[in-house]
Design a protein around this motif. Structure first.
Motif, PDB file in Angstrom:
ATOM      1  N   THR A  18       5.847 -44.362  29.053  1.00  0.00           N
ATOM      2  CA  THR A  18       6.944 -45.198  29.169  1.00  0.00           C
ATOM      3  C   THR A  18       6.990 -46.491  28.070  1.00  0.00           C
ATOM      4  O   THR A  18       6.184 -46.244  27.305  1.00  0.00           O
ATOM      5  N   HIS A  19       7.976 -47.078  27.731  1.00  0.00           N
ATOM      6  CA  HIS A  19       8.130 -48.060  26.958  1.00  0.00           C
ATOM      7  C   HIS A  19       7.461 -49.438  27.371  1.00  0.00           C
ATOM      8  O   HIS A  19       7.568 -50.368  26.660  1.00  0.00           O
ATOM      9  N   ASP A  20       7.021 -49.489  28.755  1.00  0.00           N
ATOM     10  CA  ASP A  20       6.596 -50.649  29.247  1.00  0.00           C
ATOM     11  C   ASP A  20       5.189 -50.658  29.682  1.00  0.00           C
ATOM     12  O   ASP A  20       4.508 -49.425  29.776  1.00  0.00           O
ATOM     13  N   CYS A  21       4.523 -51.618  29.837  1.00  0.00           N
ATOM     14  CA  CYS A  21       3.066 -51.650  30.349  1.00  0.00           C
ATOM     15  C   CYS A  21       3.014 -51.062  31.810  1.00  0.00           C
ATOM     16  O   CYS A  21       3.867 -51.518  32.803  1.00  0.00           O
ATOM     17  N   SER A  54     -11.018 -33.946  47.203  1.00  0.00           N
ATOM     18  CA  SER A  54     -10.785 -35.266  48.003  1.00  0.00           C
ATOM     19  C   SER A  54      -9.380 -35.907  47.563  1.00  0.00           C
ATOM     20  O   SER A  54      -8.817 -35.646  46.925  1.00  0.00           O
ATOM     21  N   VAL A  55      -9.039 -36.740  48.610  1.00  0.00           N
ATOM     22  CA  VAL A  55      -7.814 -37.522  48.719  1.00  0.00           C
ATOM     23  C   VAL A  55      -8.002 -38.956  47.884  1.00  0.00           C
ATOM     24  O   VAL A  55      -8.974 -39.724  48.349  1.00  0.00           O
ATOM     25  N   TYR A  56      -7.291 -38.961  47.045  1.00  0.00           N
ATOM     26  CA  TYR A  56      -7.546 -40.560  46.501  1.00  0.00           C
ATOM     27  C   TYR A  56      -6.084 -40.955  46.361  1.00  0.00           C
ATOM     28  O   TYR A  56      -4.847 -40.419  46.137  1.00  0.00           O
ATOM     29  N   ARG A  57      -5.779 -42.511  46.741  1.00  0.00           N
ATOM     30  CA  ARG A  57      -4.410 -43.123  46.750  1.00  0.00           C
ATOM     31  C   ARG A  57      -4.580 -44.269  45.809  1.00  0.00           C
ATOM     32  O   ARG A  57      -5.438 -45.018  45.689  1.00  0.00           O
ATOM     33  N   TYR A  58      -3.491 -44.250  45.015  1.00  0.00           N
ATOM     34  CA  TYR A  58      -3.265 -45.304  43.956  1.00  0.00           C
ATOM     35  C   TYR A  58      -1.838 -46.023  43.991  1.00  0.00           C
ATOM     36  O   TYR A  58      -0.929 -45.242  44.350  1.00  0.00           O
ATOM     37  N   ALA A  59      -1.862 -47.191  43.457  1.00  0.00           N
ATOM     38  CA  ALA A  59      -0.548 -47.757  43.149  1.00  0.00           C
ATOM     39  C   ALA A  59      -0.313 -47.938  41.709  1.00  0.00           C
ATOM     40  O   ALA A  59      -1.336 -48.588  40.815  1.00  0.00           O
ATOM     41  N   LEU A  60       0.863 -47.579  41.197  1.00  0.00           N
ATOM     42  CA  LEU A  60       1.022 -47.565  39.933  1.00  0.00           C
ATOM     43  C   LEU A  60       2.339 -48.403  39.447  1.00  0.00           C
ATOM     44  O   LEU A  60       3.240 -48.408  40.422  1.00  0.00           O
ATOM     45  N   LYS A  61       2.275 -49.511  38.962  1.00  0.00           N
ATOM     46  CA  LYS A  61       3.287 -50.468  38.636  1.00  0.00           C
ATOM     47  C   LYS A  61       3.838 -50.482  37.318  1.00  0.00           C
ATOM     48  O   LYS A  61       2.929 -50.950  36.362  1.00  0.00           O
ATOM     49  N   THR A  62       5.280 -50.622  37.117  1.00  0.00           N
ATOM     50  CA  THR A  62       5.604 -51.069  35.868  1.00  0.00           C
ATOM     51  C   THR A  62       6.791 -51.833  36.216  1.00  0.00           C
ATOM     52  O   THR A  62       7.808 -51.788  36.998  1.00  0.00           O
ATOM     53  N   GLN A  63       6.931 -53.105  35.385  1.00  0.00           N
ATOM     54  CA  GLN A  63       7.728 -54.156  35.747  1.00  0.00           C
ATOM     55  C   GLN A  63       7.842 -54.550  37.331  1.00  0.00           C
ATOM     56  O   GLN A  63       6.720 -54.789  37.876  1.00  0.00           O
ATOM     57  N   THR A  64       8.870 -54.024  37.989  1.00  0.00           N
ATOM     58  CA  THR A  64       8.897 -54.475  39.364  1.00  0.00           C
ATOM     59  C   THR A  64       8.753 -53.158  40.142  1.00  0.00           C
ATOM     60  O   THR A  64       8.949 -53.304  41.196  1.00  0.00           O
ATOM     61  N   ARG A  78      -3.225 -33.573  34.677  1.00  0.00           N
ATOM     62  CA  ARG A  78      -2.352 -34.249  33.661  1.00  0.00           C
ATOM     63  C   ARG A  78      -1.254 -34.725  34.151  1.00  0.00           C
ATOM     64  O   ARG A  78      -0.169 -34.098  34.503  1.00  0.00           O
ATOM     65  N   CYS A  79      -0.968 -36.205  34.378  1.00  0.00           N
ATOM     66  CA  CYS A  79       0.302 -36.590  34.914  1.00  0.00           C
ATOM     67  C   CYS A  79       0.939 -37.788  33.843  1.00  0.00           C
ATOM     68  O   CYS A  79       0.192 -38.613  33.651  1.00  0.00           O
ATOM     69  N   GLU A  80       2.207 -37.471  33.615  1.00  0.00           N
ATOM     70  CA  GLU A  80       2.825 -38.478  32.721  1.00  0.00           C
ATOM     71  C   GLU A  80       3.385 -39.398  33.809  1.00  0.00           C
ATOM     72  O   GLU A  80       4.039 -39.228  34.728  1.00  0.00           O
ATOM     73  N   ILE A  81       3.290 -40.710  33.526  1.00  0.00           N
ATOM     74  CA  ILE A  81       3.578 -41.859  34.577  1.00  0.00           C
ATOM     75  C   ILE A  81       4.937 -42.013  34.778  1.00  0.00           C
ATOM     76  O   ILE A  81       5.768 -42.351  35.653  1.00  0.00           O
ATOM     77  N   SER A  82       5.938 -41.696  33.851  1.00  0.00           N
ATOM     78  CA  SER A  82       7.379 -41.462  33.997  1.00  0.00           C
ATOM     79  C   SER A  82       7.763 -40.735  35.058  1.00  0.00           C
ATOM     80  O   SER A  82       8.846 -41.014  35.504  1.00  0.00           O
ATOM     81  N   HIS A  83       7.278 -39.515  34.951  1.00  0.00           N
ATOM     82  CA  HIS A  83       7.574 -38.372  36.094  1.00  0.00           C
ATOM     83  C   HIS A  83       7.431 -38.871  37.303  1.00  0.00           C
ATOM     84  O   HIS A  83       8.074 -38.642  38.293  1.00  0.00           O
ATOM     85  N   ARG A 111       9.888 -51.515  45.127  1.00  0.00           N
ATOM     86  CA  ARG A 111       9.952 -52.813  44.278  1.00  0.00           C
ATOM     87  C   ARG A 111       9.031 -53.844  44.674  1.00  0.00           C
ATOM     88  O   ARG A 111       9.072 -54.232  45.996  1.00  0.00           O
ATOM     89  N   ASP A 112       8.239 -54.471  43.875  1.00  0.00           N
ATOM     90  CA  ASP A 112       7.309 -55.574  44.031  1.00  0.00           C
ATOM     91  C   ASP A 112       7.867 -56.827  42.988  1.00  0.00           C
ATOM     92  O   ASP A 112       7.477 -56.619  41.991  1.00  0.00           O
ATOM     93  N   TYR A 113       8.361 -57.995  43.737  1.00  0.00           N
ATOM     94  CA  TYR A 113       8.914 -58.992  42.973  1.00  0.00           C
ATOM     95  C   TYR A 113       8.021 -60.205  42.739  1.00  0.00           C
ATOM     96  O   TYR A 113       8.114 -61.333  42.169  1.00  0.00           O
ATOM     97  N   ARG A 114       6.540 -60.003  43.628  1.00  0.00           N
ATOM     98  CA  ARG A 114       5.681 -61.044  43.511  1.00  0.00           C
ATOM     99  C   ARG A 114       5.447 -61.357  42.204  1.00  0.00           C
ATOM    100  O   ARG A 114       5.006 -62.498  41.736  1.00  0.00           O
ATOM    101  N   PHE A 115       4.719 -60.515  41.245  1.00  0.00           N
ATOM    102  CA  PHE A 115       4.698 -60.805  39.905  1.00  0.00           C
ATOM    103  C   PHE A 115       5.076 -59.511  38.969  1.00  0.00           C
ATOM    104  O   PHE A 115       5.250 -58.419  39.568  1.00  0.00           O
ATOM    105  N   CYS A 116       5.226 -59.747  37.902  1.00  0.00           N
ATOM    106  CA  CYS A 116       6.042 -58.804  36.766  1.00  0.00           C
ATOM    107  C   CYS A 116       5.250 -58.545  35.533  1.00  0.00           C
ATOM    108  O   CYS A 116       5.122 -59.777  35.212  1.00  0.00           O
ATOM    109  N   LEU A 117       4.856 -57.475  35.245  1.00  0.00           N
ATOM    110  CA  LEU A 117       4.581 -57.232  33.967  1.00  0.00           C
ATOM    111  C   LEU A 117       5.818 -56.929  33.095  1.00  0.00           C
ATOM    112  O   LEU A 117       6.749 -56.111  33.315  1.00  0.00           O
TER     113      LEU A 117
END
Length: 121
Positions: A18-21, A54-64, A78-83, A111-117
């Motif tokens: 993506t173009h964002d962190c 094994s099962v793994y659970r993650y949260a990925l955040k970009t902006q909100t 191999r996983c592209e985050i934009s997908h 969407r999570d508006y508590r903090f934003c990158l």
């Protein structure tokens, strides 16, 4: 598919195309602990070593936008985050029917508006 009694290590490679962190965090720690967060700048990637099956659970955040994902595989992923953010774009009701991205499934897109990158100047 290999026997569930035989486990071995696999790699889960997240690439920030993506173009964002983007931040990556264990889902159980999301919003609670900031000690185990990975920040990926555009074009960066991270390889996680997982146990096969094994099962793994993650949260990925970009902006909100936040994608809660589940990863489970018996081979390297191999996983592209934009997908993860566009596979179910604006169609939350169809999340359950979306096919996995190489063993990674989007469980919840929100969407999570508590903090934003954002990318600074």
């Amino acid at each position: 598919m290999p026997s569930p009694l035989h486990t071995y290590e696999i790699l889960l490679d997240f690439t920030n195309d993506t173009h964002d962190c983007v931040t990556l965090q264990l889902l159980r720690d999301y919003g609670r602990s900031t000690s185990a967060i990975v920040l990926l700048h555009p074009t960066e990637s991270i390889s996680l070593v997982l146990d096969s099956g094994s099962v793994y659970r993650y949260a990925l955040k970009t902006q909100t936008k936040v994608a809660n994902v589940t990863a489970r595989s018996w081979r390297d992923i191999r996983c592209e985050i934009s997908h993860l953010f566009t596979s179910a774009a604006n169609i939350p009701a169809q999340l359950a029917s979306m096919p996995p991205v190489n063993g990674v499934v989007v469980d919840h897109l929100w969407r999570d508006y508590r903090f934003c990158l954002w990318n600074g100047p």
